[in-house]
Design a protein around this motif. Sequence first.
Motif, PDB file in Angstrom:
ATOM      1  N   TYR A   1      43.576  44.846  42.405  1.00 58.29           N
ATOM      2  CA  TYR A   1      42.141  44.686  42.229  1.00 58.29           C
ATOM      3  C   TYR A   1      41.777  43.211  42.424  1.00 58.29           C
ATOM      4  O   TYR A   1      42.487  42.318  41.942  1.00 58.29           O
TER       5      TYR A   1
ATOM      6  N   GLU B   1      22.249  43.567  44.044  1.00 58.70           N
ATOM      7  CA  GLU B   1      23.336  44.039  43.190  1.00 58.70           C
ATOM      8  C   GLU B   1      23.358  43.259  41.872  1.00 58.70           C
ATOM      9  O   GLU B   1      23.508  43.851  40.782  1.00 58.70           O
TER      10      GLU B   1
ATOM     11  N   ALA C   1      22.780  44.707  38.095  1.00 56.83           N
ATOM     12  CA  ALA C   1      23.801  44.531  37.051  1.00 56.83           C
ATOM     13  C   ALA C   1      23.205  43.825  35.833  1.00 56.83           C
ATOM     14  O   ALA C   1      23.498  44.177  34.688  1.00 56.83           O
TER      15      ALA C   1
ATOM     16  N   ARG D   1      25.555  46.859  34.041  1.00 53.14           N
ATOM     17  CA  ARG D   1      26.686  47.217  34.921  1.00 53.14           C
ATOM     18  C   ARG D   1      26.129  47.871  36.187  1.00 53.14           C
ATOM     19  O   ARG D   1      25.178  48.641  36.149  1.00 53.14           O
TER      20      ARG D   1
ATOM     21  N   GLU E   1      27.652  49.707  39.983  1.00 54.80           N
ATOM     22  CA  GLU E   1      28.813  50.123  40.793  1.00 54.80           C
ATOM     23  C   GLU E   1      28.325  50.589  42.157  1.00 54.80           C
ATOM     24  O   GLU E   1      27.289  51.249  42.290  1.00 54.80           O
ATOM     25  N   ASP E   2      29.095  50.225  43.187  1.00 55.17           N
ATOM     26  CA  ASP E   2      28.681  50.555  44.557  1.00 55.17           C
ATOM     27  C   ASP E   2      29.916  50.662  45.443  1.00 55.17           C
ATOM     28  O   ASP E   2      30.999  50.132  45.116  1.00 55.17           O
ATOM     29  N   GLU E   3      29.755  51.399  46.559  1.00 54.95           N
ATOM     30  CA  GLU E   3      30.800  51.437  47.587  1.00 54.95           C
ATOM     31  C   GLU E   3      30.168  51.085  48.914  1.00 54.95           C
ATOM     32  O   GLU E   3      29.040  51.490  49.221  1.00 54.95           O
TER      33      GLU E   3
ATOM     34  N   ASN F   1      35.222  49.523  46.675  1.00 51.30           N
ATOM     35  CA  ASN F   1      34.550  49.981  45.468  1.00 51.30           C
ATOM     36  C   ASN F   1      34.305  48.737  44.622  1.00 51.30           C
ATOM     37  O   ASN F   1      35.241  48.001  44.318  1.00 51.30           O
TER      38      ASN F   1
ATOM     39  N   VAL G   1      32.488  46.924  41.179  1.00 49.28           N
ATOM     40  CA  VAL G   1      31.865  47.045  39.853  1.00 49.28           C
ATOM     41  C   VAL G   1      31.467  45.632  39.395  1.00 49.28           C
ATOM     42  O   VAL G   1      32.321  44.739  39.307  1.00 49.28           O
TER      43      VAL G   1
ATOM     44  N   THR H   1      29.703  43.519  36.370  1.00 51.40           N
ATOM     45  CA  THR H   1      29.315  43.608  34.959  1.00 51.40           C
ATOM     46  C   THR H   1      28.619  42.309  34.535  1.00 51.40           C
ATOM     47  O   THR H   1      29.108  41.209  34.826  1.00 51.40           O
TER      48      THR H   1
ATOM     49  N   LYS I   1      33.211  40.533  38.414  1.00 47.49           N
ATOM     50  CA  LYS I   1      33.170  41.405  39.602  1.00 47.49           C
ATOM     51  C   LYS I   1      34.585  41.908  39.884  1.00 47.49           C
ATOM     52  O   LYS I   1      35.520  41.110  39.997  1.00 47.49           O
TER      53      LYS I   1
ATOM     54  N   THR J   1      36.739  44.321  42.501  1.00 45.74           N
ATOM     55  CA  THR J   1      36.687  44.951  43.826  1.00 45.74           C
ATOM     56  C   THR J   1      38.012  45.666  44.109  1.00 45.74           C
ATOM     57  O   THR J   1      39.086  45.096  43.869  1.00 45.74           O
TER      58      THR J   1
END
Length: 625
Positions: free
Chosen positions: A27, A78, A82, A87, A89-91, A105, A107, A109, A123, A125
Motif C-alpha cells: 500500500y 477529493e 474527505a 473519509r 474512497e475512489d477508484e 483504489n 482512501v 481520511t 492517503k 493507495t
Amino acid sequence: MSLHTVLPVDSVSIERFRLLVDSVVDYGIFMLDPDGHVVSWNAGATRIKGYVADEVIGRHFSMFYTDEARATGWPQQELAFAKKRGRFEDEGWRVRKDGSRFWANVVITSLTDPDGTHAGFAKVTRDLTERRRQEQALRESEERLRLMVEGVQDYAIFMLDPEGIIQSWNTGAQILKGYTASEAIGRHFRMFYRPEELALGMPENELRTALEKGRAEEEGWRVRKDGTRFWANVVITAIRDAEGQLRGFAKITRDMSERRRLEELERSSRRMNEFLAMLAHELRNPLAPIRNAVTVLQLEPAPSPVVKNSREMIDRQLTHMTRLVDDLLDVGRLTTGKIRLKKETVLYNQVLSRAAEAMRPMMDARHHTFSSELPQDDIYVDADSIRLTQVIQNLLTNAAKYTPAGGRITLRCWAEGSQVWTEVSDTGLGLTRTAIQEIFELFSQGDMQSAAKESGLGIGLTLAKSLVEMHGGVLSADSEGPDRGSRFRFSIPGATAGKPVAADEPSKKFLVVDDNRDAADSLAEVLRLLGHSAKVAYNGPDALEIAKTYRADAALVDIGMPGMNGFEVASELRSLPRGPGMLIAAITGYGHEDDRNRTLAGGFDCHLVKPVDFPALEDLIQRLD
C-alpha cells in the motif's frame, strides 16, 4: 506536520508506528497537509508510484493524476469530500513516475488535532490493475458467453430461478417455443407442458431430479405458443455458487421431432421389410415346385402344341411373379443399405446371353423383334453376375412393357478401354424430359405408364441404377421424345479380354431334402433330366438313412423342416464318412443377406433361394467339378 500532532501517544509508540507504515510495501501510505502537499512517503508508495521520498515531499499530490483528472479539478474535489465527510474512497487511473498508468483504489481520511483543528489528510493507495484486468476479462468472457447463448438458434437455452421462474431467454427459445423474451421471462416454465403432464407434476419432478442428481434429462412432447406440439430433448442442470448455494437451473431444449419421425419411419420400414421377407418366403414355397414342374415340362420331348403354349405361358408368368417377389425384397434391402455384392471374375458375354434368353419369351409373347449386338471377343469383369443379370433383365422388361406389339428392342454391348458398355434401346413410347429426370426414382413409372396400360411396382429401374452404381458404373436414360423410343445405357469398369475355359459336366449324385414333396420331387426330376443322379428325402431322419448308403456329391437341404430342421440335418451329414467332402446347399425362401450369412455360419456351403433357377443350379453343379 508531524505524527505526534495526529495521534497523542508517547515518542516510542510514534517511532514504532512510523516503522510500521514505512515497512508496508503493498500500500502507498502518505500524508498531505491541508492544501494537499505531500509531507510523508512510505516504501509502498515508492514501489507503486516509482518516486522516492525526496522527489515528492513538498509537491502537490495532483502530480499522481491524469491530465484529464487535473483539468476537471478532481484532486481538489477529493480533498473537499474527505474534509466534509471525514473519509473519501475512489477508484480510477493514476500515473507513475515513468508515465505509465495504473488502476488505483484510493482512501483519503481527514486528520484533525486534539483541539479539532484540521491538520491534513492520510492517503492510502492500492494498485488494483491486475484485479481490474481479471475482472474486465471476466466481464468480457461473460459478455461473449451471453452473446453466444443469445445467438444460438437450434437450442432453446434459458435460466430458471430456484422456484422454476424463467430468468433469461435466448433466440433459440423464441424460435423453438414461439414466445418472445418479454412473454416468457417472469413466468413459470410449467407453461411448456401439456395438461396431463402438469397433473402428474412433471415440471416439479424434473427440478427435483436435477437438484438431487445435479442433472435431469428427459424426452417428451412439449407445447409451443400456438398450441402445436414438438418432441423435445430436455436437459436441466442445477446451478450453484462457490458456496454451494442453489442459484437456479439451466434448461436446454432441443427440437427432436425430425429425428423421432425418422426413427418411426425406420421402425416402420423394418417392420415392412420383415413382412416382405415373410411374404416372399411364403410365396416362394409354392413357386419352387411350380418352377421345377415347368422345367420338367420344358425338358419333356415333343409336347403337343397346346401343352407347349400352355407351358410357355406358365413359364412367362412364373418368371414375372418370381421377379416381383425378388424386387419386393430388393427394394427393402436397397432402402436399408443391406444389398451386398458378391464379386468374382465372370464372363460378361454369358451374363448378357442368360439375361436375353430369360427375357425372350416375354418379348416373343408381345411380338417384338429382338436383336443383340454382342462383342466377338470374350469380356471378363469383376462383378456379381446375378446382380448384373438382374440389371439387364430389368432394362429389357422395361423396354418390353412400353414397346407396342411389332416394335423393336435391341441389346448392344461394346468395350472401350477398361470400360464395358451395355445399351438397351427400343422403338416404344419414349420419354419426356420430365420423365427422364424422374424415371430412376423409387416407385416412379414415368408419364408414359398410363398410356401403356401396364402395371408394375415402379422399382425395377431404381434397383438397376443402384446395382450399376454399386459396381462403380453409371446408368443413364435418353429419348428423343414421346413415341420415339428410349435408350438406357450403363458402364461397368475393370473389363478385360480373355478366353473362357471350357469344361465338360460329369454326372453327379444329389440328395434332395425337403418336406414339401412337390418341391423335392420336381427339383430331383430337373437334376435327373440334366443327366445327374438324384434321391429324395422328405424329412431329416430319412435323409440321414439314405446318406449312409448313397454317396451323394451334394445335398440340397430345405432349412425350415419340422422336427429336424436343415441346420441339424447338415450337421449330421457332416459327421458321416462322406460328409466332409460333400457340398451341402441350403434351400430356403429367405434370401436376405443376413439369412445367407446365417446359413454359411451354420455349416452350409452355399445358399439357394426358392424357386431355384437354372443359373443358380448350374453354378452349383460347376462347383462340384
